[in-house]
Design an enzyme around this catalytic site. Structure first.
Site, PDB file in Angstrom:
ATOM      1  N   GLU A   1      27.803  34.679  63.547  1.00 23.84           N
ATOM      2  CA  GLU A   1      27.796  36.269  64.111  1.00 23.84           C
ATOM      3  C   GLU A   1      27.492  36.110  65.529  1.00 23.84           C
ATOM      4  O   GLU A   1      27.850  36.793  66.539  1.00 23.84           O
ATOM      5  CB  GLU A   1      26.844  37.053  63.341  1.00 23.84           C
ATOM      6  CG  GLU A   1      27.104  38.420  63.824  1.00 23.84           C
ATOM      7  CD  GLU A   1      28.287  39.390  63.558  1.00 23.84           C
ATOM      8  OE1 GLU A   1      29.277  38.506  62.712  1.00 23.84           O
ATOM      9  OE2 GLU A   1      28.613  40.397  63.857  1.00 23.84           O
ATOM     10  N   ASP A   2      26.226  35.244  65.857  1.00 22.52           N
ATOM     11  CA  ASP A   2      25.567  35.291  67.130  1.00 22.52           C
ATOM     12  C   ASP A   2      25.778  34.204  68.109  1.00 22.52           C
ATOM     13  O   ASP A   2      24.979  34.222  69.345  1.00 22.52           O
ATOM     14  CB  ASP A   2      24.060  35.496  66.886  1.00 22.52           C
ATOM     15  CG  ASP A   2      23.627  36.830  66.449  1.00 22.52           C
ATOM     16  OD1 ASP A   2      24.379  37.768  66.385  1.00 22.52           O
ATOM     17  OD2 ASP A   2      22.635  36.756  65.645  1.00 22.52           O
TER      18      ASP A   2
END
Ligand code: MN
Length: 720
Positions: free
Chosen positions: A76-77
Site C-alpha cells: 500500500e505504501d
C-alpha cells in the site's frame, strides 16, 4: 520500540523453532520501507506494523502470520510489488500480504451500514487463508487503540462505526474474546462519548463495591461446590461497558435495573463435572427462567462451548454462571488462536501438507450456520461465496451477484431502468463490452441512453433472474404494444361498421366481463387472437345483437394455435456451442430462423430443442438454468442455408375475392411454400390468418414479409 533482536528473541520464547531469518528479513524490509513515514501520533510509522505483529505474538501465532503483520502495509505504501515481495521474502507471505492489502483498499470505499453484511462476506470471500483476516483484525485493533490521534471527529466516528459493523462480528465469529470486547469498548467510546463516560463513572462505583461482592460470591460458590466434592476454579468479572449499554438500549432499562452485571466462571476438569456443577448450583439457588443454555451439546458456530445459567445467587444477587472445562475455556478466550496452539503443539500436524488443514477446518466452522446468537452468516453459507462475486458501484455501494454475472446483470441489479437502457460498461475505469464477466472487487460503471433498449442477444450471457425476467418482460411488452394498437384499430373499425361511434368509456366500464385486469390486457388478448374482436364488440354494444343472427363460431375463443406437424430439421453444422453428436430439433412453438437470437434447451432423451429467445415457452425453463445451452448460429451459415426452416406469420388482408390467392402467389414467387394455414378472425372487410411457410433464413423471411406488405390487399404482416 523493540529492536529486531529483541523481537525475534521474544518470539523464540514461545516457539523454539522460529524461522529467525524470515522474521529478521521481514522486520528489516518493513523498517526500511516505512522509514520516512509518520503515524498520526507523530511516531515512526514502523511502530504500527511492529505493534500488529506483537498483538499476534501475544496469541502465539505462527512465523508467517507475524511476517505478514510486519509487512501488511508495504504494498500500500511503496512501489514494491507482490512479485518483489515474493522474491525478497517468500511467495506465501507475499500472497497473504496481497490479501490484506486488497481488504485495506476496499475500506477506501465508503461502507454504508446496510452494506456491512455484504462487506463482511466480501472480506471472508477474499480471504482464502484465514490468516489474512487475522492480520487484518490485529491491524484494526491497533488502529483502534491509536484512534484518538486522528484529529477529524467525523473520520474517527466512521472508523469506529465500521469496526462495530464489520470487524466485531468477524472477531466474534473467530471467537477471540478479548479482541472483541476491546474493539467494542473503544468504538463505543468514540461513537457515544457521553454515554460511555456516564456508564464508566457508574461502573467504577460498582466496581468498588463490586470487587467486594465478587470475592464474597466466589467464596460462597466455592464452599457450596466443595460440599459436593467438586474441585474447581472460580472467577468473577463485571460485564463490559458496551455490553451493559447494549442491554440498556435493547430493553430501555436504567443502569440500576441491569442485572447480571457480574458473571462467574466455574472451570472444572471434564464435561461430566460441568453438568454436576450445574446440578449442584440449581439445587442450592433459585434459577432465573429462560437463562439456561447448553453450548456443550450444541456449540456456538465459533466453536464456543460452555453451560450458561442464571441464578439468584449469594446475597440475592442475580448472577450469570458459565461452567466449562479448561479446554473449553481456552477456546472461549482465544478462539481461532486456541486451535492454532493445539495444532502447533501436535507434531503430527507439522507434516507437510497437513500443516494448514486447521485453517480449512476453521473456515468450515465459520461457514457453518448452526444458529446461535450474533450469527452473521445465518442465511448465507460460506460455500456460497464460491458462487458469488462482490462488485462496487462508482460511489462505493457493494453489490453481490452470482458468479459469472456480466455488466448487464450489474446494471439490472442497480436499477431496472439502468439495465433497460445500458449502452456500455466500464470496469475499473476501462471500457468493456456489456457481456464482460465481473470479478471480485471490480468497480463497475454503466452508461445509459434513453434511445437504447434490451437486446435479445443479452440472453446468451446474463445469469441473474432479474436481468432475464426484465429483458423478457421488455421484449414481451414491445410485442404487447403492437397487439394493443392492432386490436384497437380492429374494434374501432368494427364498431364503425355497425353504425355506432366508438367510445373508449364503454370499454373502460365493461372489460371486467372478460376476466382481465385492464383494458390493455383485453386489447392485447384480442390482438393476439385469444379473444375475438366480435365477442368484445357484442359485449360493448349488445343492442346490435337484436338485429343480427349470430353463429356460434363467432364466440369461439382461439386458445392458441395447433402445433404444426413439421418435425424440425435434424442437426446440421449450423449451430455453435453444441456438443458433437447432439440431436437438434427446432422448436415448433417459435420457429427460430438462422440469424434469429436463439437458445437451446436440453431435453432428456431428446437432445437439444432450439428456441427463439422471445419464445414464451422459455419461461417454463427459467427455474432450470442448467438445461439452458448457450448456442448461436454459425455466422457463415446464416445467409447460406440449404435446408428449409419453418416460420409462422400472422397476416391481415382485405376480405375480397382473390386476395388469398394473391397472398399465396406472393409467397410462392419468393420460393417459399405454405405448409399450414388457419383463419383466426374474419370480419366483413378483412381476414386474419396464421400461416406456416418454409423459409431459408432471416433475410429470406424479411423478403417475403416486405413483398406481402407491398400488396395493397395486405393490411399487416407479423412474425408470430
Ligand atoms: Mn495497518
Amino acid at each position: 520500540m523493540l529492536s529486531k533482536d529483541e523481537f525475534v528473541s521474544l518470539i523464540s520464547k514461545y516457539n523454539p523453532d522460529t524461522d529467525v531469518a524470515l522474521l529478521g528479513k521481514s522486520y528489516d524490509l518493513s523498517y526500511r520501507i516505512h522509514a520516512d513515514q509518520k503515524r498520526a501520533s507523530g511516531e515512526s510509522y514502523f511502530t504500527h506494523p511492529l505493534a500488529v505483529a506483537l498483538i499476534l505474538a501475544k496469541k502465539q501465532f505462527d512465523d508467517v502470520s507475524l511476517a505478514v503483520a510486519l509487512l501488511h502495509d508495504v504494498i500500500e505504501d511503496s512501489h514494491l510489488s507482490v512479485k518483489d515481495l515474493s522474491e525478497e521474502i517468500s511467495e506465501e507471505v507475499a500472497t497473504l500480504v496481497e490479501g490484506v492489502t486488497k481488504i485495506t483498499t476496499l475500506e477506501m470505499h465508503s461502507v454504508e451500514e446496510k452494506q456491512a453484511e455484504n462487506f463482511r462476506k466480501l472480506v471472508l470471500a477474499m480471504s482464502k487463508d484465514i490468516r489474512v483476516i487475522i492480520v487484518k483484525l490485529a491491524d484494526r485493533l491497533h488502529n483502534m487503540r491509536t484512534l484518538h490521534f486522528i484529529s477529524k471527529v467525523e473520520k474517527r466516528r466512521r472508523i469506529a462505526q465500521e469496526t462495530l459493523d464489520v470487524y466485531v462480528p468477524l472477531v466474534e465469529r473467530l471467537g477471540i474474546r478479548d479482541w472483541k470486547t476491546e474493539l467494542e469498548d473503544i468504538a463505543f467510546s468514540f461513537l457515544y462519548p457521553d454515554d460511555y463516560l456516564e456508564l464508566q463513572k457508574k461502573n467504577n462505583r460498582l466496581l468498588k463495591d463490586g470487587n467486594k461482592i465478587i470475592s464474597s460470591c466466589v467464596e460462597e460458590l466455592q464452599s457450596v461446590l466443595k460440599k459436593a466434592s467438586i474441585e474447581c476454579e472460580i472467577m468473577g468479572r463485571c460485564k463490559t461497558l458496551y455490553s451493559i449499554w447494549c442491554k440498556i438500549k435493547k430493553h430501555s432499562l436504567s443502569y440500576e435495573k441491569v442485572t447480571d452485571l457480574i458473571a462467574f466462571r466455574v472451570i472444572v476438569k471434564d464435561v461430566e463435572e460441568c453438568y454436576h456443577v450445574l446440578g449442584v448450583l440449581h439445587g442450592a439457588y433459585s434459577t432465573v427462567p429462560g437463562r439456561f443454555k447448553d453450548y456443550i451439546s450444541l456449540p456456538k458456530p465459533n466453536g464456543y462451548r460452555s453451560l450458561h445459567t442464571g441464578l439468584i445467587g449469594p446475597h440475592n444477587y442475580r448472577i450469570e454462571v458459565q461452567i466449562r472445562t479448561q479446554g473449553m475455556h481456552e477456546i472461549a478466550e482465544l478462539g481461532v488462536a486456541a486451535h492454532w496452539l493445539y495444532k502447533q503443539r501436535s507434531s503430527e500436524e507439522k507434516m507437510e501438507g497437513k500443516r494448514y488443514r486447521w485453517m480449512q477446518e476453521m473456515l468450515d466452522i465459520l461457514s457453518n450456520s448452526r444458529g446461535g446468537d450474533g450469527d452473521f452468516l445465518k442465511e448465507t453459507k460460506m460455500a456460497m461465496f464460491a458462487e458469488q462475486v462482490f462488485v462496487f458501484s462508482p460511489n462505493g455501494d457493494l453489490y453481490v451477484l452470482p458468479r459469472g454475472a456480466s455488466v448487464v446483470d450489474f446494471a439490472y441489479a442497480v436499477h431496472t431502468d439502468i439495465g433497460n437502457h445500458c449502452v456500455s460498461g466500464a470496469v475499473n475505469g476501462r471500457i468493456v463490452p456489456l457481456k464482460t464477466i465481473l470479478k471480485n472487487g471490480d468497480q463497475v460503471s454503466v452508461t445509459t441512453s434513453e434511445k437504447r433498449f434490451p437486446s435479445p442477444s443479452w440472453f446468451t450471457f446474463v445469469v441473474t433472474g432479474k436481468a432475464r425476467s426484465c429483458i423478457r418482460r421488455y421484449l414481451r411488452m414491445l410485442k404487447r404494444e403492437q397487439y394493443i394498437s392492432f386490436a384497437k384499430e380492429m374494434i374501432k373499425k368494427e364498431v364503425k361498421r355497425l353504425g355506432y361511434t366508438y367510445d373508449e368509456a364503454r370499454l373502460q366500464n365493461k372489460y371486467h366481463h372478460f376476466d382481465v385486469s385492464s383494458v390493455d390486457d383485453l386489447l392485447a388478448k384480442v390482438g393476439e387472437g385469444l379473444v375475438t374482436k366480435q365477442a368484445v364488440v357484442d359485449h360493448l354494444y349488445p343492442e346490435h345483437l337484436k338485429d343480427k343472427k349470430r353463429t356460434r363460431e363467432d364466440d369461439i375463443l382461439e386458445a392458441g394455435y395447433h402445433e404444426g406437424d413439421s418435425a424440425g430439421e435434424e442437426g446440421k453444422p449450423l449451430l455453435r456451442g453444441l456438443i458433437p453428436g447432439m440431436v437438434v430439433h427446432y422448436a415448433k412453438c417459435c420457429h427460430p430462423l438462422p440469424g434469429d437470437p436463439i437458445t437451446g434447451i436440453v431435453t432428456t432423451g431428446r437432445g437439444v430443442m432450439v428456441h427463439h429467445m422471445d419464445c414464451k415457452l422459455l419461461d417454463r425453463f427459467s427455474d432450470v438454468p442448467e438445461r439452458w445451452l448457450d448456442i448461436s448460429w454459425s455466422t457463415s451459415s446464416v445467409d447460406n442455408v440449404e435446408g428449409m426452416f419453418s416460420s409462422r406469420l400472422s397476416i391481415v388482408f382485405a376480405n375480397k375475392i382473390g386476395s388469398l390467392s394473391t397472398v399465396s402467389s406472393i409467397i410462392s414467387n419468393e420460393q417459399s411454400n405454405v405448409k399450414d394455414l388457419r383463419v383466426v378472425d374474419r370480419g366483413d372487410d378483412f381476414y386474419r390468418i396464421v400461416m406456416d411457410i418454409e423459409i431459408h433464413n432471416r433475410a429470406h423471411l424479411s423478403r417475403v414479409i416486405n413483398r406481402l406488405k407491398l400488396s395493397s390487399l395486405v393490411f399487416s404482416v407479423e412474425k408470430v
